[in-house]
Design an enzyme around this catalytic site. Structure first.
Site, PDB file in Angstrom:
ATOM      1  N   SER A 143       5.292   6.864   0.630  1.00  0.00           N
ATOM      2  CA  SER A 143       5.402   5.803   1.649  1.00  0.00           C
ATOM      3  C   SER A 143       6.828   5.293   1.671  1.00  0.00           C
ATOM      4  O   SER A 143       7.512   5.285   0.637  1.00  0.00           O
ATOM      5  CB  SER A 143       4.470   4.643   1.305  1.00  0.00           C
ATOM      6  OG  SER A 143       4.781   3.511   2.096  1.00  0.00           O
ATOM      7  N   TYR A 157       1.914  -1.751  -4.489  1.00  0.00           N
ATOM      8  CA  TYR A 157       1.808  -0.499  -3.711  1.00  0.00           C
ATOM      9  C   TYR A 157       3.131   0.253  -3.748  1.00  0.00           C
ATOM     10  O   TYR A 157       3.161   1.479  -3.958  1.00  0.00           O
ATOM     11  CB  TYR A 157       1.411  -0.862  -2.282  1.00  0.00           C
ATOM     12  CG  TYR A 157       1.315   0.288  -1.300  1.00  0.00           C
ATOM     13  CD1 TYR A 157       0.232   1.169  -1.324  1.00  0.00           C
ATOM     14  CD2 TYR A 157       2.281   0.458  -0.305  1.00  0.00           C
ATOM     15  CE1 TYR A 157       0.131   2.205  -0.393  1.00  0.00           C
ATOM     16  CE2 TYR A 157       2.187   1.484   0.628  1.00  0.00           C
ATOM     17  CZ  TYR A 157       1.114   2.359   0.581  1.00  0.00           C
ATOM     18  OH  TYR A 157       1.020   3.376   1.502  1.00  0.00           O
TER      19      TYR A 157
HETATM   20  P1  NDP Z   1      -6.723   5.594   5.788  1.00  0.00           P
HETATM   21  O1  NDP Z   1      -7.154   4.286   5.220  1.00  0.00           O
HETATM   22  O2  NDP Z   1      -6.787   5.814   7.271  1.00  0.00           O
HETATM   23  O3  NDP Z   1      -7.518   6.786   5.087  1.00  0.00           O
HETATM   24  C1  NDP Z   1      -7.577   6.820   3.693  1.00  0.00           C
HETATM   25  C2  NDP Z   1      -8.254   8.089   3.246  1.00  0.00           C
HETATM   26  O4  NDP Z   1      -8.229   8.139   1.819  1.00  0.00           O
HETATM   27  C3  NDP Z   1      -9.710   8.170   3.655  1.00  0.00           C
HETATM   28  O5  NDP Z   1     -10.014   9.511   3.950  1.00  0.00           O
HETATM   29  C4  NDP Z   1     -10.443   7.700   2.414  1.00  0.00           C
HETATM   30  O6  NDP Z   1     -11.745   8.222   2.297  1.00  0.00           O
HETATM   31  C5  NDP Z   1      -9.559   8.250   1.331  1.00  0.00           C
HETATM   32  N1  NDP Z   1      -9.662   7.541   0.055  1.00  0.00           N
HETATM   33  C6  NDP Z   1      -9.321   6.279  -0.229  1.00  0.00           C
HETATM   34  N2  NDP Z   1      -9.550   6.006  -1.530  1.00  0.00           N
HETATM   35  C7  NDP Z   1     -10.050   7.141  -2.087  1.00  0.00           C
HETATM   36  C8  NDP Z   1     -10.494   7.505  -3.386  1.00  0.00           C
HETATM   37  N3  NDP Z   1     -10.493   6.632  -4.404  1.00  0.00           N
HETATM   38  N4  NDP Z   1     -10.928   8.767  -3.576  1.00  0.00           N
HETATM   39  C9  NDP Z   1     -10.947   9.641  -2.567  1.00  0.00           C
HETATM   40  N5  NDP Z   1     -10.564   9.372  -1.304  1.00  0.00           N
HETATM   41  C10 NDP Z   1     -10.124   8.122  -1.074  1.00  0.00           C
HETATM   42  O7  NDP Z   1      -5.232   5.799   5.247  1.00  0.00           O
HETATM   43  P2  NDP Z   1      -3.952   6.547   5.870  1.00  0.00           P
HETATM   44  O8  NDP Z   1      -4.352   7.791   6.535  1.00  0.00           O
HETATM   45  O9  NDP Z   1      -3.148   5.549   6.582  1.00  0.00           O
HETATM   46  O10 NDP Z   1      -3.174   6.874   4.515  1.00  0.00           O
HETATM   47  C11 NDP Z   1      -3.114   8.175   3.956  1.00  0.00           C
HETATM   48  C12 NDP Z   1      -1.957   8.205   2.972  1.00  0.00           C
HETATM   49  O11 NDP Z   1      -0.756   7.859   3.669  1.00  0.00           O
HETATM   50  C13 NDP Z   1      -2.087   7.198   1.829  1.00  0.00           C
HETATM   51  O12 NDP Z   1      -1.612   7.776   0.638  1.00  0.00           O
HETATM   52  C14 NDP Z   1      -1.186   6.059   2.268  1.00  0.00           C
HETATM   53  O13 NDP Z   1      -0.702   5.311   1.180  1.00  0.00           O
HETATM   54  C15 NDP Z   1      -0.095   6.816   2.984  1.00  0.00           C
HETATM   55  N6  NDP Z   1       0.688   6.033   3.919  1.00  0.00           N
HETATM   56  C16 NDP Z   1       0.125   5.436   5.016  1.00  0.00           C
HETATM   57  C17 NDP Z   1       0.902   4.691   5.872  1.00  0.00           C
HETATM   58  C18 NDP Z   1       0.363   3.996   7.080  1.00  0.00           C
HETATM   59  O14 NDP Z   1       1.116   3.204   7.704  1.00  0.00           O
HETATM   60  N7  NDP Z   1      -0.865   4.213   7.485  1.00  0.00           N
HETATM   61  C19 NDP Z   1       2.332   4.515   5.643  1.00  0.00           C
HETATM   62  C20 NDP Z   1       2.821   5.184   4.467  1.00  0.00           C
HETATM   63  C21 NDP Z   1       2.025   5.904   3.652  1.00  0.00           C
HETATM   64  P3  NDP Z   1     -13.055   7.467   2.964  1.00  0.00           P
HETATM   65  O15 NDP Z   1     -12.704   7.168   4.367  1.00  0.00           O
HETATM   66  O16 NDP Z   1     -14.164   8.443   2.867  1.00  0.00           O
HETATM   67  O17 NDP Z   1     -13.305   6.252   2.227  1.00  0.00           O
END
Ligand code: NDP
Length: 248
Positions: A143, A157
């Site tokens: 990130s 974070y």
């Molecule tokens: P979302 O909240 O849209 O999706 C998160 C995903 O991670 C879901 O598929 C969820 O599964 C899964 N997840 C969360 N916790 C767990 C766990 N303990 N075990 C397994 N799966 C898990 O997030 P984003 O798509 O926005 O984020 C994806 C990545 O990108 C992350 O690493 C985030 O930190 C990073 N990121 C995002 C940014 C943003 O602005 N959105 C910016 C910078 C980085 P389920 O839905 O089934 O619970």
């Protein structure tokens, strides 16, 4: 049969976009989710519609045995896991560090750092040539918080994501000679469900215009960079981290 990529957190947001674009590019996809099976199944339908094989697995990435089992199940049902996209993550409510409960700090460090280290370890155990593997490629989703340091609400974070960058660069150097390319991406402000988890109302609408490119990014714009890093087009790119942040 295509090459096989395992995407953690493939049910929503950036991970879901990665699954779809990887399938478009000819990858068979193993995707994991934590809770939202319906969302995961919708992504799987899209992968199948693109003519690729897909495996959907429930896997909490904070459970190391579940992570190892997901790799094993993928290998036995689809075949050799050539690529890992270590994407699943969480965020805490935006608040000064002085106010963040210890359970929240632990949850974020466990999910956004320790679990990524574990996922990378499981991948390397299987991909390393010295362990009988055929090499492979890993993309870690970091990130821009690791660059911006999280001041103003996201310090824990940012600490976790800074650790992911060190993981990418350190492990990338460690395993390059094993035929494994490890790279990372730092998304900026991306329009996904995660924004709601910050507790900041209308974060995309409020902060999108402050990004130098003038808007928040879409998950697909991050996923395009991921699938490029997965591809042979990035064959000489290793142990490095790129920003996908609209110049944020
Ligand atoms: P979302 O909240 O849209 O999706 C998160 C995903 O991670 C879901 O598929 C969820 O599964 C899964 N997840 C969360 N916790 C767990 C766990 N303990 N075990 C397994 N799966 C898990 O997030 P984003 O798509 O926005 O984020 C994806 C990545 O990108 C992350 O690493 C985030 O930190 C990073 N990121 C995002 C940014 C943003 O602005 N959105 C910016 C910078 C980085 P389920 O839905 O089934 O619970």
């Amino acid at each position: 049969m295509g090459k096989i990529v395992l995407v953690t957190g493939g049910s929503r947001g950036i991970g879901a976009a990665v699954c779809r674009l990887a399938a478009r590019d000819g990858w068979d996809v193993a995707l994991t989710y934590r809770e939202r099976v319906e969302a995961a199944e919708r992504v799987a339908e899209d992968v199948r519609a693109l003519g690729r094989r897909v495996l959907v697995m429930r896997c909490d990435i904070t459970d190391p045995r579940a992570v190892a089992a997901a790799f094993d199940q993928t290998a036995s049902e689809l075949g050799y896991v050539e690529a890992l996209v270590s994407n699943a993550g969480v965020i805490h409510k935006a608040q000064p560090l002085a106010c963040v409960p210890i359970d929240e700090i632990r949850r974020v460090i466990e999910t956004d750092l320790v679990a990524h280290i574990v996922c990378n370890r499981e991948a390397v155990r299987r991909m390393a040539r010295s362990r009988g593997g055929r090499g492979g490629v890993i993309v870690n989703i970091s990130s821009m918080a690791s660059e911006l340091k999280g001041a103003g609400g996201f310090v824990p974070y940012a600490c976790a994501k800074a650790g992911v960058d060190v993981l990418t660069e350190g492990l990338g150097k460690e395993v390059a000679a094993e035929g494994i390319r490890v790279n990372g991406l730092r998304p900026g402000l991306i329009d996904t469900d995660m924004q709601e988890d910050t507790g900041v109302p209308e974060r995309i609408q409020r902060f999108g215009p402050t990004v130098p490119l003038g808007r928040a990014g879409r998950p697909e714009e991050v996923a395009e960079a991921v699938v490029w890093l997965l591809s042979d087009k990035a064959s000489y790119v290793a142990a490095t981290v790129f920003n996908v942040s609209g110049a944020r």
